[in-house]
Design a protein around this motif. Sequence first.
Motif, short mmCIF file in Angstrom:
data_model
loop_
_atom_site.label_atom_id
_atom_site.label_comp_id
_atom_site.label_asym_id
_atom_site.label_seq_id
_atom_site.Cartn_x
_atom_site.Cartn_y
_atom_site.Cartn_z
N MET A 142 0.83 -1.20 0.00
CA MET A 142 0.00 0.00 0.00
C MET A 142 0.87 1.25 0.00
O MET A 142 0.61 2.21 -0.73
CB MET A 142 -0.93 0.02 1.21
N CYS A 143 1.92 1.25 0.79
CA CYS A 143 2.85 2.37 0.83
C CYS A 143 3.58 2.53 -0.51
O CYS A 143 3.74 3.64 -1.02
CB CYS A 143 3.85 2.19 1.96
N LEU A 144 4.02 1.41 -1.08
CA LEU A 144 4.73 1.48 -2.37
C LEU A 144 3.83 1.99 -3.48
O LEU A 144 4.26 2.74 -4.34
CB LEU A 144 5.29 0.10 -2.72
N MET A 145 2.56 1.58 -3.45
CA MET A 145 1.61 2.12 -4.44
C MET A 145 1.51 3.62 -4.31
O MET A 145 1.53 4.35 -5.30
CB MET A 145 0.22 1.51 -4.23
N GLY A 146 1.39 4.09 -3.09
CA GLY A 146 1.30 5.53 -2.87
C GLY A 146 2.55 6.25 -3.32
O GLY A 146 2.49 7.32 -3.92
N ILE A 191 6.00 9.64 6.51
CA ILE A 191 5.63 8.24 6.76
C ILE A 191 4.87 8.12 8.08
O ILE A 191 3.84 7.46 8.15
CB ILE A 191 6.87 7.33 6.75
N VAL A 192 5.36 8.77 9.11
CA VAL A 192 4.71 8.71 10.42
C VAL A 192 3.31 9.30 10.35
O VAL A 192 2.34 8.70 10.83
CB VAL A 192 5.57 9.42 11.50
N VAL A 193 3.17 10.47 9.72
CA VAL A 193 1.86 11.11 9.61
C VAL A 193 0.90 10.24 8.80
O VAL A 193 -0.25 10.02 9.19
CB VAL A 193 1.98 12.53 9.01
N ILE A 232 6.30 -1.06 14.61
CA ILE A 232 6.90 -2.09 13.75
C ILE A 232 6.74 -1.70 12.28
O ILE A 232 7.70 -1.71 11.51
CB ILE A 232 6.25 -3.46 14.03
N GLU A 233 5.52 -1.38 11.88
CA GLU A 233 5.24 -1.08 10.48
C GLU A 233 5.94 0.20 10.03
O GLU A 233 6.43 0.28 8.90
CB GLU A 233 3.73 -0.98 10.25
N THR A 234 6.02 1.21 10.88
CA THR A 234 6.71 2.44 10.51
C THR A 234 8.19 2.18 10.28
O THR A 234 8.78 2.67 9.31
CB THR A 234 6.50 3.53 11.59
N PHE A 235 8.81 1.40 11.16
CA PHE A 235 10.22 1.05 10.99
C PHE A 235 10.45 0.31 9.68
O PHE A 235 11.40 0.59 8.94
CB PHE A 235 10.71 0.20 12.18
N VAL A 236 9.57 -0.64 9.37
CA VAL A 236 9.69 -1.41 8.12
C VAL A 236 9.55 -0.49 6.91
O VAL A 236 10.34 -0.58 5.95
CB VAL A 236 8.64 -2.55 8.08
N LEU A 237 8.58 0.42 6.93
CA LEU A 237 8.37 1.31 5.79
C LEU A 237 9.56 2.25 5.58
O LEU A 237 9.99 2.48 4.45
CB LEU A 237 7.09 2.12 5.97
#
Length: 182
Positions: free
Chosen positions: A50-54, A112-114, A157-162
């Motif tokens: 989802m992040c990569l799509m964005g 990313i955090v926001v 966890i997810e924020t660190f990964v992104l």
Amino acid sequence: MLKDYYTFKSPKLTIQVLTIAALMLALDIILWKISIGPSYFQIALGFISMCLMGYFLGPWLAGTVELMSDFLNSTVFGGSSTFAWQFLIGAFLGGMVYSVLLHGRKWSWLNIVVAHLIILGPISLLLDTTIVSFVYHIDWHVVFMTRAVRNFFTFFIETFVLISILKGIAANKFLREVKQNL
């Protein structure tokens, strides 16, 4: 100055953009099927795609591709429960949020955090909880509390990964060129 942090522009629909969108759609379908952790605290890897799509596709296209992925995962590829069209709203908004804050610019940890706070807060915690409560006739407070605890822990966890993945993309010459050509 605030416009330096967000955009509503998407790339033109070229063959290259549509090809990347199709690859992202396939990646999203696969990653939403993969979960890590015990059954009571699973982290699905779909947040990565989802992040990569964005990051690559822009708000309107990423939102649409995320919506298509959610629809396909729920219907064609055998979702875990009955299909409820209301969840498509959250899927579209999730794709849009990452795009509005990440597409067309050099990413920052703050963006990313926001973006992740918006997705885990209003979209996942409030919107999706309300939809789950409405569709499956479950007490809203029970669903809210379990999702709030889960979202709190998965946020870090997810924020660190992104951040790690976007650092890797920035360091990869081929992926930087793909991003610049969109």
